[in-house]
Design a protein around this motif. Structure first.
Motif, mmCIF file in Angstrom:
data_model
loop_
_atom_site.group_PDB
_atom_site.id
_atom_site.type_symbol
_atom_site.label_atom_id
_atom_site.label_comp_id
_atom_site.label_asym_id
_atom_site.label_seq_id
_atom_site.Cartn_x
_atom_site.Cartn_y
_atom_site.Cartn_z
ATOM 1 N N ASP A 87 2.026 7.876 6.729
ATOM 2 C CA ASP A 87 1.317 6.747 6.136
ATOM 3 C C ASP A 87 2.190 5.501 6.156
ATOM 4 O OD1 ASP A 87 -0.445 5.135 4.750
ATOM 5 O OD2 ASP A 87 -0.816 6.580 3.153
ATOM 6 N N SER A 88 1.574 4.381 6.514
ATOM 7 C CA SER A 88 2.273 3.095 6.536
ATOM 8 C C SER A 88 2.221 2.397 5.181
ATOM 9 C CB SER A 88 1.647 2.182 7.596
ATOM 10 O OG SER A 88 0.277 1.961 7.299
ATOM 11 N N LEU A 89 1.733 3.076 4.161
ATOM 12 C CA LEU A 89 1.615 2.504 2.825
ATOM 13 C C LEU A 89 2.946 1.915 2.374
ATOM 14 C CD1 LEU A 89 -0.275 2.242 0.291
ATOM 15 C CD2 LEU A 89 0.795 4.368 -0.501
ATOM 16 N N SER A 90 2.895 0.686 1.865
ATOM 17 C CA SER A 90 4.108 0.020 1.400
ATOM 18 C C SER A 90 4.633 0.680 0.129
ATOM 19 C CB SER A 90 3.812 -1.458 1.114
ATOM 20 O OG SER A 90 4.875 -2.049 0.383
ATOM 21 N N PRO A 91 5.955 0.750 -0.030
ATOM 22 C CA PRO A 91 6.523 1.255 -1.293
ATOM 23 C C PRO A 91 6.465 0.223 -2.408
ATOM 24 C CG PRO A 91 8.288 0.607 0.191
ATOM 25 C CD PRO A 91 7.006 0.473 0.973
ATOM 26 N N ALA A 92 6.069 -1.021 -2.061
ATOM 27 C CA ALA A 92 6.125 -2.100 -3.048
ATOM 28 C C ALA A 92 4.792 -2.798 -3.275
ATOM 29 C CB ALA A 92 7.152 -3.142 -2.591
ATOM 30 N N ALA A 93 3.726 -2.338 -2.600
ATOM 31 C CA ALA A 93 2.448 -3.050 -2.701
ATOM 32 C C ALA A 93 1.306 -2.131 -2.274
ATOM 33 C CB ALA A 93 2.476 -4.289 -1.816
ATOM 34 N N PRO A 94 0.075 -2.402 -2.751
ATOM 35 C CA PRO A 94 -1.100 -1.659 -2.279
ATOM 36 C C PRO A 94 -1.536 -2.205 -0.912
ATOM 37 C CG PRO A 94 -1.779 -3.267 -3.905
ATOM 38 C CD PRO A 94 -0.278 -3.354 -3.835
ATOM 39 N N TRP A 95 -0.792 -1.866 0.108
ATOM 40 C CA TRP A 95 -0.885 -2.493 1.437
ATOM 41 C C TRP A 95 -0.554 -1.465 2.492
ATOM 42 C CZ3 TRP A 95 2.718 -2.815 5.286
ATOM 43 C CH2 TRP A 95 2.657 -3.861 6.216
ATOM 44 N N LEU A 100 -13.037 2.824 6.387
ATOM 45 C CA LEU A 100 -11.830 2.486 5.630
ATOM 46 C C LEU A 100 -12.112 1.649 4.383
ATOM 47 C CD1 LEU A 100 -9.384 1.737 8.565
ATOM 48 C CD2 LEU A 100 -9.040 3.473 6.792
ATOM 49 N N ILE A 101 -13.327 1.162 4.222
ATOM 50 C CA ILE A 101 -13.627 0.305 3.070
ATOM 51 C C ILE A 101 -13.299 1.011 1.758
ATOM 52 C CG2 ILE A 101 -15.520 -0.732 1.750
ATOM 53 C CD1 ILE A 101 -16.769 -1.585 4.416
ATOM 54 N N ASP A 102 -13.650 2.281 1.660
ATOM 55 C CA ASP A 102 -13.415 3.012 0.410
ATOM 56 C C ASP A 102 -12.024 3.636 0.332
ATOM 57 O OD1 ASP A 102 -15.905 2.419 -0.676
ATOM 58 O OD2 ASP A 102 -16.858 4.144 0.295
ATOM 59 N N GLN A 103 -11.231 3.471 1.372
ATOM 60 C CA GLN A 103 -9.850 4.000 1.353
ATOM 61 C C GLN A 103 -8.913 2.895 0.867
ATOM 62 O OE1 GLN A 103 -9.561 7.285 1.861
ATOM 63 N NE2 GLN A 103 -11.786 7.193 2.191
ATOM 64 N N VAL A 104 -9.009 2.613 -0.415
ATOM 65 C CA VAL A 104 -8.260 1.500 -1.005
ATOM 66 C C VAL A 104 -6.808 1.924 -1.209
ATOM 67 C CG1 VAL A 104 -8.151 -0.126 -2.922
ATOM 68 C CG2 VAL A 104 -10.365 0.769 -2.177
ATOM 69 N N PRO A 105 -5.853 1.190 -0.634
ATOM 70 C CA PRO A 105 -4.449 1.591 -0.777
ATOM 71 C C PRO A 105 -3.969 1.484 -2.218
ATOM 72 C CG PRO A 105 -4.632 -0.509 0.389
ATOM 73 C CD PRO A 105 -6.018 -0.004 0.230
ATOM 74 N N GLU A 106 -3.204 2.490 -2.635
ATOM 75 C CA GLU A 106 -2.607 2.503 -3.961
ATOM 76 C C GLU A 106 -1.127 2.848 -3.818
ATOM 77 O OE1 GLU A 106 -4.938 4.465 -7.213
ATOM 78 O OE2 GLU A 106 -6.166 5.170 -5.524
ATOM 79 N N ILE A 107 -0.278 2.130 -4.535
ATOM 80 C CA ILE A 107 1.164 2.380 -4.475
ATOM 81 C C ILE A 107 1.447 3.820 -4.906
ATOM 82 C CG2 ILE A 107 3.417 1.685 -5.378
ATOM 83 C CD1 ILE A 107 2.312 -1.086 -5.816
ATOM 84 N N ASP A 108 2.380 4.458 -4.185
ATOM 85 C CA ASP A 108 2.828 5.817 -4.489
ATOM 86 C C ASP A 108 1.757 6.868 -4.252
ATOM 87 O OD1 ASP A 108 5.362 4.889 -5.248
ATOM 88 O OD2 ASP A 108 4.713 4.570 -7.319
ATOM 89 N N LYS A 109 0.725 6.538 -3.438
ATOM 90 C CA LYS A 109 -0.292 7.531 -3.118
ATOM 91 C C LYS A 109 -0.528 7.591 -1.614
ATOM 92 C CE LYS A 109 -2.726 7.577 -7.542
ATOM 93 N NZ LYS A 109 -4.046 7.445 -8.227
ATOM 94 N N PRO A 110 0.524 7.962 -0.853
ATOM 95 C CA PRO A 110 0.345 8.094 0.593
ATOM 96 C C PRO A 110 -0.530 9.294 0.921
ATOM 97 C CG PRO A 110 2.499 8.903 -0.038
ATOM 98 C CD PRO A 110 1.893 8.295 -1.284
ATOM 99 N N VAL A 111 -1.223 9.231 2.052
ATOM 100 C CA VAL A 111 -2.089 10.343 2.443
ATOM 101 C C VAL A 111 -1.377 11.320 3.379
ATOM 102 C CG1 VAL A 111 -4.190 8.995 2.139
ATOM 103 C CG2 VAL A 111 -3.068 9.036 4.382
ATOM 104 N N SER A 112 -0.246 10.911 3.930
ATOM 105 C CA SER A 112 0.497 11.772 4.840
ATOM 106 C C SER A 112 1.900 11.222 4.993
ATOM 107 C CB SER A 112 -0.178 11.828 6.217
ATOM 108 O OG SER A 112 -0.065 10.581 6.879
#
Length: 344
Positions: free
Chosen positions: A257-265, A242-254
């Protein structure tokens, strides 16, 4: 103190900080990172929550480009100074006061390490941002939620222990910093981790010690429990992937995805995705030790969960298929290590 050789002159080795480096998971993470070519700075307070000699013995195994710093993550300014000196590329934050049951008797230790320590880490990262921060949370964060398998978006609003509450608080704190300061942060929710060099307060260690000494083991909820047992090598493989799977806003993988809509988190489960009955777990220890366990059947302890089960769909969407060590194989490796380490 510093151990190990210097990196090859002119190499572009990246530098990683591992907090809790003398701990069970931290030790194995340091080994994996050095094997991947990282320079590693390890921070640990060497607290006496359990045998400090075991922690020191783990550190003696860390051969390579490794620098150890003794200190508590909650010490004001310590992390800030480390971040300023090393300009970390990657941070893996594992330092914490662990243990659900201990949090019932000594909650302040969890406040200091898990909340104040996480605050100090986030403040240091705000001043000297790494490329990616990876922070340990826990499956305990799912609390009273009974819908399984646990997916990262499942409700986690009712923690059953103060330990779980501090982990949930750490997730929220990290989100606020990710949003305010654009810090890419991935949080892991660990499920029951086991393997060589494990913690003496965990079931596998306690059961193995008792069985080999001919003593009874305490079996809570009369054995009617299930855990998503995760072998240490599998867990560390997930972390490093997961080290290279850096979260980016608006770039969910599925869609999951638990990616935040407001943060790279984002939050990612790290588990075996297969709940195992406690009775089966005990049977694996009996097979590995060649002894039959004397079982002291007890009611459920406060703060415990009757079952855990990880949905690892998101992890696999991010990193591909994960390795899954068979329970009996993993338990046998632990028992082999235990016998060698303690001369049993």
């Amino acid at each position: 103190m510093t151990r190990g050789s210097q990196s090859v002159p002119g190499s572009a080795a990246k530098t990683a900080l591992v907090t809790g480096a003398a701990g069970f998971i931290g030790f194995h993470c340091c080994q994996a990172l050095m094997a991947a070519g990282y320079r590693v700075v390890g921070l640990d307070a060497l607290s006496d929550y359990y045998d400090v000699a075991l922690k020191r013995d783990r550190l003696t195994q860390l051969e390579g480009d490794f620098q150890f710093v003794e200190g508590a993550v909650e010490a004001p300014g310590l992390l800030l100074d480390l971040f300023a000196s090393h300009k970390f590329d990657v941070v893996i934050h594992l330092a914490a006061q662990a243990g659900v049951r201990y949090s019932i008797d000594n909650p302040r230790a969890y406040l200091d390490s898990n909340i104040s320590g996480t605050f100090e880490l986030l403040e240091a990262a705000r001043a000297y941002p790494p490329r990616h921060m990876l922070l340990a949370s826990s499956s305990s964060a799912y609390g009273a939620n009974t819908q399984m398998p646990y997916g990262e978006s499942a409700p986690s609003d009712h923690p059953l222990s103060f330990y779980a509450a501090t982990k949930k608080a750490g997730e929220a704190m990290a989100h606020s910093y990710a949003h305010l300061y654009n810090l890419p942060i991935t949080l892991f929710r660990f499920f029951t981790v086991y393997g060589p060099w494990g913690r003496p307060d965990m079931a596998l260690f306690k059961f193995t010690r008792a069985i080999l000494n001919g003593q009874p083991i305490d079996v809570y909820n009369h054995g009617d429990m299930k855990r998503d047992f995760t072998y240490i090598d599998d867990l560390v493989a997930g972390i490093t992937a997961l080290i290279d799977q850096v979260p980016e806003i608006d770039k969910p993988v599925s869609a999951q995805d638990s990616l935040s809509p407001a943060a790279p988190w984002r939050i990612v489960n790290l588990g075996n995705s297969k709940p195992v009955a406690l009775t089966e777990f005990i049977a694996a220890i009996e097979a590995a030790t060649g002894r039959v366990a004397q079982q002291n059947l007890l009611p459920m302890q406060a703060g415990d969960l009757p079952a855990t089960w990880a949905d690892t769909t998101l992890l696999e969407a991010l990193t591909g298929p994960q390795q899954h060590t068979d329970l009996r194989t993993g338990v046998a490796r632990f028992v082999q290590w235990y016998r060698a380490y303690y001369g049993v």
